[in-house]
Structures are given as structure tokens and as C-alpha cells.
Scaffold this active site. Structure first.
Site, PDB file in Angstrom:
ATOM      1  CG  HIS A 158      -1.546  -1.038   1.241  1.00 17.98           C
ATOM      2  ND1 HIS A 158      -2.542  -1.470   1.250  1.00 17.98           N
ATOM      3  CD2 HIS A 158      -1.449  -2.749   2.148  1.00 17.98           C
ATOM      4  CE1 HIS A 158      -3.303  -2.626   1.248  1.00 17.98           C
ATOM      5  NE2 HIS A 158      -2.198  -3.093   2.108  1.00 17.98           N
ATOM      6  CB  SER A 279      13.369  22.491 -15.562  1.00 18.38           C
ATOM      7  OG  SER A 279      12.760  23.212 -15.498  1.00 18.38           O
ATOM      8  CE  LYS A 285      11.519  20.108 -11.919  1.00 22.55           C
ATOM      9  NZ  LYS A 285      10.298  19.318 -11.208  1.00 22.55           N
ATOM     10  CD  GLU A 292       9.353  12.545 -15.453  1.00 26.20           C
ATOM     11  OE1 GLU A 292       8.471  12.765 -14.556  1.00 26.20           O
ATOM     12  OE2 GLU A 292       9.532  12.521 -16.585  1.00 26.20           O
TER      13      GLU A 292
END
Ligand code: ARG
Length: 461
Positions: A158, A279, A285, A292
């Protein structure tokens, strides 16, 4: 004047230009040229051997096809949309090269069995290439697992901390998924490895073809048993798209972990600069874009499977042109999964695991609470009661912002007089892991045994 189509005998008019646009598949099925030519060479050789065409013609065709292949590879030959697909383009190039004899190649054959042959051959090669990359990834996981048999980390259910495990145990869980993927691909290849030529348009042919000979020349294990099925079957493509969807799903789950673990909040891994990007506005970043994208590509891979299932669902026997729609999903999925597997393995090889952070995270969140309960069970308390006592200890720890192992013995004794000094060793993270030595568990010896088995598999495939 428009050139006549190879099938143009019974036509007086021309195909509408827009209709020709959607009819033509050469823009994507050109990728089958090698298989198409190899299949035609085998077919021509068989026609000659059987005396269906003169041996001299067969030899000329074989020579011509080899020349067409080298023209294509050197960029000399040009495909045209007018010739619709790879089959008619190759045949047209052959006739242009050798003349009349070339017109005999298509004896006893239809594009319907030809396209099934080409696709099966292409798929067998694609599976071989994909499984090389899959093995590379499996090997990488085994290597990393070997280096991390004692690297303690938390496990989750979970997404809440559950019990301590090791990084090796975690990585080998992914090994198992990719092992099943490997086996699924190998199984799918068996179904693709059946030779359909000789099925003709759908009702086979009146010529005395030697189908076994063609299968042997092309390296197929068997020949198809029913000509109608052989030209309308695309199960092998669907199975491949399914096997790839499951494999991509595994990559996607793993990507999700990498993305999470690389966040400031988890901080369990550091991605190499070579596999992350920045970024354009936020200078701080460092994003896990590669993971991804691997996760994101699940969309197109699943889409390809559902797309072709849908294309196939209403098709009556036998061949229907709808089936031309199998190629783009097939090519796209094969390319996607192959590149994702490769880039993912490379990303893993270059990742840094923050082992201290992992161990620290395993020490928090009461991951040893089960072991506290088991400790009491081993001292004679029934498990349900032990679970209750351990739960009370966790509540106390949480309220007092302590780890269980920080609680003094006299306090623990207030929860149960079965606690004694040996409890601290029983609930240390190392003990929690090492006690789980049942095969399949995280103890060093169990994972080492799994790794041994995994290596034997990798050595045999
Ligand atoms: N380009 C077609 C395909 O990919 C080849 C078979 C065409 N057969 C036909 N009878 N129109 O399926």
C-alpha cells in the site's frame, strides 16, 4: 498513361488517387523487404526443383532477387506507392531486372500467404533481437543483486513501509518478471515458427508444391495445417503484442519506482546525468525523464495490442484487407520494447543506490513490528495476542517518537513480561532479514541461491 497494376487484367478504370493512398502500405511494409526476398528465393527454388517452372528460369529468378536485394540495400532501387506494397514492389523490380522469367515467380502463390510468411519471418527475427536486450537487462539485475545481498532497504505494501528486505531481493523480484517475459517471447516464437506458403489466396493451390522443402530452406520448424486459417491467422502478432505489453508494464512499474526513489523525499537513488534531464526554467531540476518515457510508452504498446485485437474481432474467413493494419502496431511495438529494454538496462548500470538512506529508511516506520510479534510467538504467546501487544508497542513508539529498538526493556516489559534482553537482537534489521531464510525470502543465502539459479538460466538461453 498510368502504368497497369500487376493485378490490373480485369480492370478498365484506374484506382482513385485518394483510395490508392490508403490502399498502399509500402510506406511501412518496406521493412519486410529482406524477408520478402528470402521467401521468394525459397519459393522459386522449390518451383524449379518441382519442375513447376524451368530450372533455368528458377535460377534466373534467384539471381535476379539477389540483385534486387543489393539494389535496395545500396539505395539504388526505388519503391513506389503505385506498386502498393513490398510484395508487388519486389516483383516489379525483379521483372524490370530479368524480364519474362520474373513473371513466373508468383506461380502457386498469393500475396495472402506471402504476407503471412514475411510477417512470421520478420517477427521471429524481432523476437531474437528483443530477447538479446531482455537478457542484457536480466544480466544487469543479477549483477546488481550480487553486489547488494546485504544492502538493507524497506519494502512496502500500500506504499506504506512493511518489512525490511534487501536491494538484492528487490532487484531479483524484477528479474522474475523479465524471466517470465523471456519465456513468453520464446513461446510466442514457437507459434510464429510455422510456414504458411502454399496456402495461396485461401484454398491452397493446384500445383504440386513441396511445402516442407520451403520450410526447411527458410528455417521453419513446421508448416501450417489449414490454408484458410494460415492466411487469416494473426494470433502470432497478437501474442507478440501481448507479451510486449506485459513486458512494457514491468518496465513501467520499475520506472515508477526509479522515479519515486529519485525524488528528494525518498532519495534512495541518484540517477546518472546521462539518464536524466534538466528544466528550461528551474535551474535546480534533475528529472527522471528517461524512466518517465519508458513508463509513458506503455500507452502506445497497450494501444497497439487493443488496436489489432479490435481490427481482428469481426473478420470473417479468410483474408481481408483490414489485416494490412497489423504491420504498424507490430513494427512500432517491436521498436519500442527493444529500445526501452536497452536504455533501461543502461540506466540501471549507471544508477547510484544511496545505501545509507535505504538502511535508514528501513529503520523507520516500524518495519520490525512483525518480528516483534514473532518474537513473542516464539516465547509462547498465540500470534493474534502477540500482534495486539506489538501493535500497542508501535502506538507507544509513535507517540513518543521512538523506534521500537530505542524502548528500554523495563518499558517493553509493561506490554508483556515475555520480553527480555534478547528482543533487541531479534528485531534488529539484519536479524529481520536473515531470519527470513525460507527459499524465496530476503536472507542472503536464499537470494544467493536464487541468483545461482538465475545465472544458470542466463547461461542456458
Ligand atoms: N499488403 C497486404 C497486407 O499487408 C498484402 C496482401 C494483399 N492481398 C490482397 N489480396 N489484397 O496484408
Amino acid at each position: 498513361m498510368e502504368k497497369k497494376k500487376l493485378w490490373g487484367g480485369r480492370f478498365e478504370g484506374q484506382l482513385d488517387a485518394d483510395a490508392a493512398g490508403i490502399n498502399s502500405s509500402i510506406s511501412f511494409d518496406y521493412q519486410l523487404y529482406r524477408q520478402d526476398i528470402a521467401g521468394s528465393i525459397a519459393h522459386a527454388a522449390m518451383l524449379g526443383k518441382q519442375g513447376i517452372i524451368d530450372q533455368a528460369d528458377a535460377d534466373q529468378i534467384v539471381g535476379g532477387l539477389k540483385a534486387v536485394l543489393s539494389d535496395i540495400e545500396s539505395g539504388k532501387a526505388e519503391f513506389t506507392a503505385d506498386n502498393e506494397d513490398i510484395h508487388m514492389n519486389v516483383e516489379t523490380l525483379l521483372i524490370a531486372k530479368i524480364g519474362e522469367a520474373g513473371k513466373k515467380l508468383h506461380t502457386g502463390r498469393s500475396r495472402n500467404d506471402q504476407v503471412a510468411l514475411d510477417t512470421r519471418m520478420w517477427l521471429k527475427d524481432a523476437i531474437d533481437e528483443i530477447t538479446i536486450n531482455l537478457k542484457e537487462l536480466m544480466g544487469t539485475l543479477v549483477e546488481l543483486a550480487e553486489d547488494n545481498l546485504s544492502t538493507i532497504m524497506p519494502s512496502y505494501t500500500h506504499m506504506q513501509k512493511a518489512q525490511p528486505t534487501t536491494l538484492a531481493h528487490y532487484l531479483m523480484a524484477y528479474f522474475e518478471m523479465f524471466k517470465r517475459d523471456y519465456l513468453r517471447y520464446a513461446d510466442c516464437k514457437k507459434r510464429a515458427d510455422v510456414m504458411p506458403l502454399g496456402s495461396g489466396a485461401l484454398a491452397a493451390t493446384t500445383y504440386d508444391l513441396d511445402r516442407e522443402y520451403v520450410a526447411e530452406l527458410l528455417g521453419f520448424a513446421e508448416i501450417t495445417d489449414n490454408s484458410m486459417d494460415a492466411v487469416s491467422d494473426r494470433d502470432y502478432v497478437l501474442e507478440f503484442l501481448f507479451a510486449s505489453s506485459v513486458c512494457q508494464m514491468h518496465l513501467s512499474r520499475f520506472s515508477e519506482e526509479i522515479i519515486l526513489w529519485s525524488t528528494g523525499e525518498f532519495n534512495m537513488v541518484k540517477l546518472s546525468d546521462a539518464f536524466s534531464t534538466g528544466s528550461s526554467i528551474m535551474p535546480q531540476k534533475k528529472n527522471a525523464d528517461i524512466a518517465e518515457l519508458v513508463r509513458g510508452k506503455s500507452g502506445r504498446v497497450y494501444g497497439n495490442l487493443v488496436g489489432l485485437l479490435t481490427t481482428m474481432k469481426g473478420l470473417p474467413l479468410a483474408y481481408n484487407k483490414d489485416m494490412q493494419e497489423d504491420k504498424e502496431p507490430l513494427f512500432d511495438t517491436a521498436y519500442t520494447i527493444k529500445t526501452c529494454l536497452h536504455v533501461f538496462a543502461k540506466m540501471l548500470k549507471n544508477i547510484t543506490f544511496n545505501k545509507d538512506v535505504m538502511a535508514d529508511a528501513a529503520g523507520k516506520g516500524f518495519t520490525n513490528a512483525t518480528d516483534l510479534a514473532d518474537y513473542l510467538v516464539k516465547k509462547g504467546l498465540p500470534f493474534r495476542s502477540a500482534h495486539e501487544v506489538a501493535g500497542n508497542v508501535v502506538l507507544y513508539s509513535e507517540k513518543n517518537k521512538l523506534a521500537i529498538s530505542d524502548i528500554e526493556l523495563y518499558t517493553l516489559k509493561e506490554f508483556s513480561d515475555l520480553f527480555s534482553e534478547d528482543v533487541y537482537d531479534a528485531i534488529s534489521l539484519e536479524t529481520c532479514v536473515e531470519k527470513r531464510k525460507v527459499y524465496g525470502g530476503p536472507a542472503k543465502a536464499s537470494v544467493a541461491a536464487h541468483i545461482k539459479k538465475a545465472k544458470a538460466l542466463l547461461g542456458s538461453i
